[in-house]
Design a protein around this motif. Sequence first.
Motif, short mmCIF file in Angstrom:
data_model
loop_
_atom_site.label_atom_id
_atom_site.label_comp_id
_atom_site.label_asym_id
_atom_site.label_seq_id
_atom_site.Cartn_x
_atom_site.Cartn_y
_atom_site.Cartn_z
N VAL A 26 -24.53 14.31 4.41
CA VAL A 26 -25.59 13.45 3.89
C VAL A 26 -25.95 13.88 2.46
N GLY A 27 -25.95 12.92 1.55
CA GLY A 27 -26.33 13.20 0.17
C GLY A 27 -25.20 13.60 -0.75
N GLN A 28 -24.02 13.92 -0.19
CA GLN A 28 -22.88 14.34 -1.00
C GLN A 28 -21.93 13.16 -1.17
N SER A 29 -21.65 12.77 -2.42
CA SER A 29 -20.86 11.57 -2.71
C SER A 29 -19.54 11.56 -1.95
N ALA A 30 -19.17 10.36 -1.46
CA ALA A 30 -17.92 10.18 -0.72
C ALA A 30 -16.98 9.33 -1.57
N TYR A 31 -15.68 9.60 -1.47
CA TYR A 31 -14.66 8.88 -2.23
C TYR A 31 -13.56 8.41 -1.28
N LEU A 32 -13.30 7.10 -1.27
CA LEU A 32 -12.20 6.53 -0.48
C LEU A 32 -11.14 6.04 -1.47
N HIS A 33 -9.93 6.58 -1.34
CA HIS A 33 -8.87 6.31 -2.31
C HIS A 33 -7.86 5.33 -1.74
N CYS A 34 -7.70 4.19 -2.40
CA CYS A 34 -6.73 3.17 -2.00
C CYS A 34 -5.71 3.02 -3.13
N ARG A 35 -4.44 3.19 -2.80
CA ARG A 35 -3.39 3.10 -3.81
C ARG A 35 -2.51 1.89 -3.51
N VAL A 36 -2.43 0.96 -4.47
CA VAL A 36 -1.67 -0.28 -4.30
C VAL A 36 -0.56 -0.33 -5.35
N ARG A 37 0.67 -0.43 -4.87
CA ARG A 37 1.83 -0.52 -5.76
C ARG A 37 2.12 -1.99 -6.09
N ASP A 64 -2.53 2.96 -10.21
CA ASP A 64 -2.38 2.21 -8.96
C ASP A 64 -3.51 2.48 -7.99
N GLU A 65 -4.46 3.34 -8.37
CA GLU A 65 -5.49 3.79 -7.44
C GLU A 65 -6.81 3.08 -7.70
N TRP A 66 -7.40 2.59 -6.60
CA TRP A 66 -8.71 1.93 -6.62
C TRP A 66 -9.60 2.70 -5.66
N THR A 67 -10.61 3.36 -6.19
CA THR A 67 -11.44 4.29 -5.41
C THR A 67 -12.82 3.70 -5.19
N LEU A 68 -13.27 3.73 -3.93
CA LEU A 68 -14.64 3.34 -3.61
C LEU A 68 -15.49 4.60 -3.58
N LYS A 69 -16.50 4.65 -4.47
CA LYS A 69 -17.42 5.79 -4.51
C LYS A 69 -18.74 5.38 -3.85
N ILE A 70 -19.21 6.21 -2.92
CA ILE A 70 -20.49 5.98 -2.25
C ILE A 70 -21.39 7.15 -2.61
N SER A 116 -4.59 -5.83 3.96
CA SER A 116 -5.70 -4.87 3.91
C SER A 116 -5.31 -3.58 4.61
N GLN A 117 -6.04 -2.53 4.29
CA GLN A 117 -5.83 -1.22 4.91
C GLN A 117 -7.20 -0.60 5.20
N ALA A 118 -7.35 -0.03 6.41
CA ALA A 118 -8.64 0.48 6.86
C ALA A 118 -8.79 1.96 6.53
N TYR A 119 -10.03 2.34 6.19
CA TYR A 119 -10.40 3.73 5.91
C TYR A 119 -11.65 4.04 6.72
N HIS A 120 -11.67 5.23 7.34
CA HIS A 120 -12.81 5.61 8.18
C HIS A 120 -13.62 6.71 7.50
N LEU A 121 -14.93 6.47 7.39
CA LEU A 121 -15.84 7.43 6.77
C LEU A 121 -16.82 7.96 7.81
N PHE A 128 0.83 -1.20 0.00
CA PHE A 128 0.00 0.00 0.00
C PHE A 128 0.87 1.26 0.00
N ASP A 129 0.41 2.23 -0.77
CA ASP A 129 1.02 3.56 -0.74
C ASP A 129 0.29 4.35 0.34
N ASN A 130 0.95 4.62 1.45
CA ASN A 130 0.30 5.23 2.61
C ASN A 130 0.17 6.75 2.52
#
Length: 286
Positions: free
Chosen positions: A66-77, A117-123, A145-150, A54-56
């Motif tokens: 509430v209602g505004q899209s969230a993006y979690l960015h995970c970068r894996v080398r 290298d970036e994998w983004t989870l869009k909510i 794995s690497q944890a992300y807090h929303l 993981f690229d930290n």
Amino acid sequence: MKAVPHLWLHAFWPLLALLSRQSECAAKNGNGGNVVEHHQPSYWEQPPFSQPYFDNTTRRETTTTVGQSAYLHCRVRNLGDRAVSWIRKRDLHILTVGILTYTNDQRFQSLHSDGSDEWTLKISSPQIRDSGVYECQVSTEPKISQAYHLSVVVSKAMITGNPELYIKSGSDINLTCTVLKTPEPPSFIYWYRGEHVINYSQRGGISVVTEKQTRTSKLLISRALPADSGNYTCAPSTAESASVMVHVLNGEHPAAMQHGNSSNSGAATRTLALLLLLLHAGSFAR
């Protein structure tokens, strides 16, 4: 031509490594008569950077409204042929694998560009219940794995003062709206009177000053008239709106205050009459 030896060595390096291991096994077998079994090295036994990591440098704490899209960015080398998955920690529910969505909730989506290298989870349209920990997981053995807090919060607007405002005709209407609990300043803040956006060209003496850094907006209507009375609403782009009822009166005091003063005046008159009556009765008794 100088690069040929290096290419040859690179091509036959796996074979040389295998022959070397077989030689070691043969030597040990010849010395002690024991058969030595070899296994594929695990993830932790691999040379540095030959496995995904993981690229930290990416942000792992995200706050949205509430209602505004969230993006979690995970970068894996150095991902190679491994897959990247997003998992919701509270119930271990697999949300996405690669770019495919593995949940019936279509608000979750994996974003990825070829060669990146970036994998983004869009909510999309997140709700408070979506707050929590999400894991970016790579299918190595063992898995990493690497944890992300929303955090999903409710952003609200607030107009300073009471919900009803009484002012004298000819005075200024001065309203201040502040947007609370918003991670980012709103892109705009509209002011309404009733259901219509306040029209600056409709009359002079109207000004709006919006400060994004302080997340405030001030509405000033100079020399207000009774026609300016109405329900005023502050509506930010990413927050719940707030309203105040403004009454512009021709008299010196609001009707409610006039009614109160009239009642007080009547009570004082009755009290004075009672005192005079008592004094008169006392004089008559003497």
